[in-house]
Motif scaffolding. Structure first.
Motif, PDB file in Angstrom:
ATOM      1  N   THR A 171       0.633 -14.499  23.771  1.00  0.00           N
ATOM      2  CA  THR A 171       0.657 -13.318  24.639  1.00  0.00           C
ATOM      3  C   THR A 171       1.408 -12.172  23.978  1.00  0.00           C
ATOM      4  OG1 THR A 171       0.581 -14.747  26.591  1.00  0.00           O
ATOM      5  CG2 THR A 171       1.298 -12.474  26.918  1.00  0.00           C
ATOM      6  N   SER A 172       2.502 -12.487  23.328  1.00  0.00           N
ATOM      7  CA  SER A 172       3.311 -11.447  22.686  1.00  0.00           C
ATOM      8  C   SER A 172       2.633 -10.916  21.424  1.00  0.00           C
ATOM      9  CB  SER A 172       4.691 -12.012  22.346  1.00  0.00           C
ATOM     10  OG  SER A 172       5.528 -11.012  21.824  1.00  0.00           O
ATOM     11  N   ILE A 173       2.046 -11.794  20.635  1.00  0.00           N
ATOM     12  CA  ILE A 173       1.410 -11.372  19.382  1.00  0.00           C
ATOM     13  C   ILE A 173       0.166 -10.539  19.656  1.00  0.00           C
ATOM     14  CG2 ILE A 173       0.223 -12.213  17.307  1.00  0.00           C
ATOM     15  CD1 ILE A 173       2.125 -14.607  17.346  1.00  0.00           C
ATOM     16  N   GLU A 174      -0.582 -10.907  20.690  1.00  0.00           N
ATOM     17  CA  GLU A 174      -1.819 -10.184  20.990  1.00  0.00           C
ATOM     18  C   GLU A 174      -1.551  -8.727  21.359  1.00  0.00           C
ATOM     19  OE1 GLU A 174      -5.872 -11.210  23.476  1.00  0.00           O
ATOM     20  OE2 GLU A 174      -3.946 -11.303  24.496  1.00  0.00           O
ATOM     21  N   LYS A 175      -0.363  -8.436  21.866  1.00  0.00           N
ATOM     22  CA  LYS A 175      -0.029  -7.074  22.275  1.00  0.00           C
ATOM     23  C   LYS A 175       0.380  -6.188  21.095  1.00  0.00           C
ATOM     24  CE  LYS A 175       1.568  -8.451  26.877  1.00  0.00           C
ATOM     25  NZ  LYS A 175       2.736  -8.498  27.804  1.00  0.00           N
ATOM     26  N   VAL A 176       0.566  -6.765  19.922  1.00  0.00           N
ATOM     27  CA  VAL A 176       0.983  -5.981  18.755  1.00  0.00           C
ATOM     28  C   VAL A 176      -0.146  -5.056  18.330  1.00  0.00           C
ATOM     29  CG1 VAL A 176       1.690  -6.099  16.335  1.00  0.00           C
ATOM     30  CG2 VAL A 176       2.595  -7.746  17.982  1.00  0.00           C
ATOM     31  N   ASP A 177       0.171  -3.791  18.158  1.00  0.00           N
ATOM     32  CA  ASP A 177      -0.804  -2.806  17.688  1.00  0.00           C
ATOM     33  C   ASP A 177      -1.015  -3.013  16.193  1.00  0.00           C
ATOM     34  OD1 ASP A 177      -2.391  -0.645  17.090  1.00  0.00           O
ATOM     35  OD2 ASP A 177      -1.188   0.793  18.252  1.00  0.00           O
ATOM     36  N   ARG A 178      -2.234  -3.388  15.822  1.00  0.00           N
ATOM     37  CA  ARG A 178      -2.509  -3.674  14.407  1.00  0.00           C
ATOM     38  C   ARG A 178      -2.363  -2.437  13.529  1.00  0.00           C
ATOM     39  NH1 ARG A 178      -7.638  -7.906  14.342  1.00  0.00           N
ATOM     40  NH2 ARG A 178      -6.984  -9.169  16.131  1.00  0.00           N
ATOM     41  N   ARG A 179      -2.454  -1.259  14.134  1.00  0.00           N
ATOM     42  CA  ARG A 179      -2.291  -0.039  13.340  1.00  0.00           C
ATOM     43  C   ARG A 179      -0.889   0.074  12.776  1.00  0.00           C
ATOM     44  NH1 ARG A 179      -4.368   4.225  17.700  1.00  0.00           N
ATOM     45  NH2 ARG A 179      -2.964   2.874  18.918  1.00  0.00           N
ATOM     46  N   LEU A 180       0.087  -0.525  13.467  1.00  0.00           N
ATOM     47  CA  LEU A 180       1.452  -0.512  12.949  1.00  0.00           C
ATOM     48  C   LEU A 180       1.564  -1.366  11.696  1.00  0.00           C
ATOM     49  CD1 LEU A 180       3.410  -0.837  16.315  1.00  0.00           C
ATOM     50  CD2 LEU A 180       3.026   1.240  14.963  1.00  0.00           C
ATOM     51  N   ILE A 181       0.859  -2.493  11.697  1.00  0.00           N
ATOM     52  CA  ILE A 181       0.867  -3.352  10.508  1.00  0.00           C
ATOM     53  C   ILE A 181       0.154  -2.655   9.353  1.00  0.00           C
ATOM     54  CG2 ILE A 181       0.221  -5.612   9.613  1.00  0.00           C
ATOM     55  CD1 ILE A 181       0.278  -6.657  12.477  1.00  0.00           C
ATOM     56  N   GLU A 182      -0.957  -1.988   9.671  1.00  0.00           N
ATOM     57  CA  GLU A 182      -1.679  -1.249   8.631  1.00  0.00           C
ATOM     58  C   GLU A 182      -0.824  -0.111   8.096  1.00  0.00           C
ATOM     59  OE1 GLU A 182      -5.217   0.008  10.548  1.00  0.00           O
ATOM     60  OE2 GLU A 182      -6.090  -2.015  10.660  1.00  0.00           O
ATOM     61  N   ALA A 183      -0.059   0.544   8.974  1.00  0.00           N
ATOM     62  CA  ALA A 183       0.818   1.625   8.527  1.00  0.00           C
ATOM     63  C   ALA A 183       1.899   1.096   7.593  1.00  0.00           C
ATOM     64  CB  ALA A 183       1.457   2.315   9.731  1.00  0.00           C
ATOM     65  N   ALA A 184       2.416  -0.107   7.878  1.00  0.00           N
ATOM     66  CA  ALA A 184       3.405  -0.706   6.989  1.00  0.00           C
ATOM     67  C   ALA A 184       2.803  -0.972   5.615  1.00  0.00           C
ATOM     68  CB  ALA A 184       3.944  -1.988   7.595  1.00  0.00           C
ATOM     69  N   GLY A 185       1.530  -1.418   5.595  1.00  0.00           N
ATOM     70  CA  GLY A 185       0.863  -1.613   4.311  1.00  0.00           C
ATOM     71  C   GLY A 185       0.638  -0.308   3.572  1.00  0.00           C
ATOM     72  N   ASP A 186       0.328   0.764   4.317  1.00  0.00           N
ATOM     73  CA  ASP A 186       0.152   2.072   3.684  1.00  0.00           C
ATOM     74  C   ASP A 186       1.451   2.576   3.063  1.00  0.00           C
ATOM     75  OD1 ASP A 186      -2.477   2.044   4.444  1.00  0.00           O
ATOM     76  OD2 ASP A 186      -2.138   3.199   6.286  1.00  0.00           O
ATOM     77  N   LEU A 187       2.570   2.110   3.575  1.00  0.00           N
ATOM     78  CA  LEU A 187       3.881   2.503   3.029  1.00  0.00           C
ATOM     79  C   LEU A 187       4.352   1.507   1.973  1.00  0.00           C
ATOM     80  CD1 LEU A 187       5.617   3.599   6.349  1.00  0.00           C
ATOM     81  CD2 LEU A 187       4.726   5.066   4.537  1.00  0.00           C
ATOM     82  N   TYR A 188       3.398   0.764   1.412  1.00  0.00           N
ATOM     83  CA  TYR A 188       3.623  -0.146   0.284  1.00  0.00           C
ATOM     84  C   TYR A 188       4.479  -1.356   0.653  1.00  0.00           C
ATOM     85  CZ  TYR A 188       1.945   3.968  -2.155  1.00  0.00           C
ATOM     86  OH  TYR A 188       1.200   5.055  -2.555  1.00  0.00           O
ATOM     87  N   ALA A 189       4.445  -1.739   1.910  1.00  0.00           N
ATOM     88  CA  ALA A 189       5.129  -2.966   2.303  1.00  0.00           C
ATOM     89  C   ALA A 189       4.201  -4.150   2.036  1.00  0.00           C
ATOM     90  CB  ALA A 189       5.512  -2.920   3.782  1.00  0.00           C
ATOM     91  N   SER A 190       4.757  -5.217   1.494  1.00  0.00           N
ATOM     92  CA  SER A 190       3.976  -6.427   1.286  1.00  0.00           C
ATOM     93  C   SER A 190       3.659  -7.065   2.631  1.00  0.00           C
ATOM     94  CB  SER A 190       4.759  -7.415   0.418  1.00  0.00           C
ATOM     95  OG  SER A 190       5.932  -7.839   1.089  1.00  0.00           O
ATOM     96  N   PRO A 191       2.663  -7.948   2.700  1.00  0.00           N
ATOM     97  CA  PRO A 191       2.362  -8.611   3.982  1.00  0.00           C
ATOM     98  C   PRO A 191       3.571  -9.324   4.568  1.00  0.00           C
ATOM     99  CG  PRO A 191       0.576  -8.953   2.429  1.00  0.00           C
ATOM    100  CD  PRO A 191       1.671  -8.284   1.665  1.00  0.00           C
ATOM    101  N   PHE A 192       4.362  -9.959   3.718  1.00  0.00           N
ATOM    102  CA  PHE A 192       5.539 -10.657   4.208  1.00  0.00           C
ATOM    103  C   PHE A 192       6.572  -9.675   4.744  1.00  0.00           C
ATOM    104  CE2 PHE A 192       9.753 -12.622   3.447  1.00  0.00           C
ATOM    105  CZ  PHE A 192       9.620 -13.720   4.290  1.00  0.00           C
ATOM    106  N   ARG A 193       6.753  -8.559   4.018  1.00  0.00           N
ATOM    107  CA  ARG A 193       7.702  -7.537   4.459  1.00  0.00           C
ATOM    108  C   ARG A 193       7.236  -6.887   5.768  1.00  0.00           C
ATOM    109  NH1 ARG A 193      13.002  -6.722   2.961  1.00  0.00           N
ATOM    110  NH2 ARG A 193      13.587  -4.550   3.323  1.00  0.00           N
ATOM    111  N   ALA A 194       5.942  -6.666   5.884  1.00  0.00           N
ATOM    112  CA  ALA A 194       5.409  -6.088   7.121  1.00  0.00           C
ATOM    113  C   ALA A 194       5.595  -7.047   8.294  1.00  0.00           C
ATOM    114  CB  ALA A 194       3.930  -5.757   6.939  1.00  0.00           C
TER     115      ALA A 194
END
Length: 281
Positions: A171-194
């Motif tokens: 329930t908690s994970i499903e509410k996460v906005d995936r655009r935030l994860i994509e934004a972290a990747g755009d800022l050169y964060a690794s998947p683990f760091r994101a």
């Protein structure tokens, strides 16, 4: 005037339910813990405010209490790891099969708790495939066993309470906005760091909820220890059940029950505060 009283009338059934089935039994349990330890079924029990019941019970059954807490902590940690992986996979990777997978997670609840636990005696038995597989890769000696060990009891706790961790995490994970994860990747964060900086903080309410839903029932569980563990590794739930029903030492049983309740409540408050999710209270 009637509209102002409407919310209170709506709360009345729940308040009565809590009063009858929580507050009164709790006060009765506290009174039981203060019984005269010299009382019996024949002579009767009387509340003598004998607070020495608590240190006496802890001295006699303290190791069993800490074993219960320790096993529950290990099972909770395992449920969080496996549950988070499964919940993350269900939320982000299953696509149109999401509902089917969720049904598979809930499906074990349609079988009796005792039957599910007893089935693990066959899985972890000395002639079961798990023992043979571990022996074939030399992770277990030829005369080694899993059943009737703490490993088997903790495995049973983990299995039985894993759905309680998966559902709030999902329930908690499903509410996460995936655009935030994509934004972290755009800022050169690794998947683990994101994951550490974005996904995990946003899902902390689910982590805390899953921890509580797993730890609280696991610490008082004695079925897994009784069916899968060794007779030498007693847990506090078995002691309380035996004191109430077999030896009928109600004073010690009440003192142990209240002690367990205080330990769980204190651990819950500390954990929620340290996790930074006081709003869950």
């Amino acid at each position: 005037m009637r509209s102002r009283m409407l919310p209170y009338w709506l709360l009345l059934p729940a308040a009565l339910w809590l009063f009858l089935f929580f507050l009164i039994p709790f006060l009765s349990l506290v009174a039981t813990s203060l019984y005269d330890p010299d009382g019996s079924v024949l002579t009767g029990y009387h509340v003598t405010w004998h607070f020495a019941n608590f240190p006496d019970a802890i001295k006699a059954y303290g190791p069993h209490l800490w074993r219960s807490v320790w096993w529950a902590l290990i099972a909770t940690a395992l449920c969080l790891v496996f549950g988070y992986i499964l919940a993350y996979t269900i939320a982000f990777k299953t696509g149109r099969w999401k509902n089917l997978v969720l049904v598979m997670v809930v499906a074990p609840f349609f079988t009796s708790f005792l039957i599910r636990t007893d089935a693990w005696k066959l899985i972890l038995g000395d002639h079961g495939w798990v023992v043979h597989a571990l022996q074939s890769v030399h992770l277990l000696s030829q005369d080694g066993r899993i059943l009737a060990t703490p490993v088997a009891a903790i495995a049973g706790l983990t299995y039985n309470y894993l759905p309680f961790a998966i559902l709030p995490l999902y329930t908690s994970i499903e509410k996460v906005d995936r655009r935030l994860i994509e934004a972290a990747g755009d800022l050169y964060a690794s998947p683990f760091r994101a994951f550490l900086n974005v996904t995990l903080p946003l899902t902390m309410p689910g982590v805390v909820g899953a921890s509580l839903l797993t730890f609280i029932p696991a610490v008082g569980d004695y079925i897994n220890a009784q069916l899968l563990g060794s007779t030498n590794d007693r847990v506090i739930g078995a002691d309380i059940q035996s004191l109430f029903t077999t030896t009928q030492d109600y004073a010690a049983a009440g003192a142990l029950s209240v002690t367990l309740l205080v330990v769980v409540l204190a651990a819950t408050l500390i954990y929620v505060r340290k996790a930074g999710t006081e709003e869950l209270l």
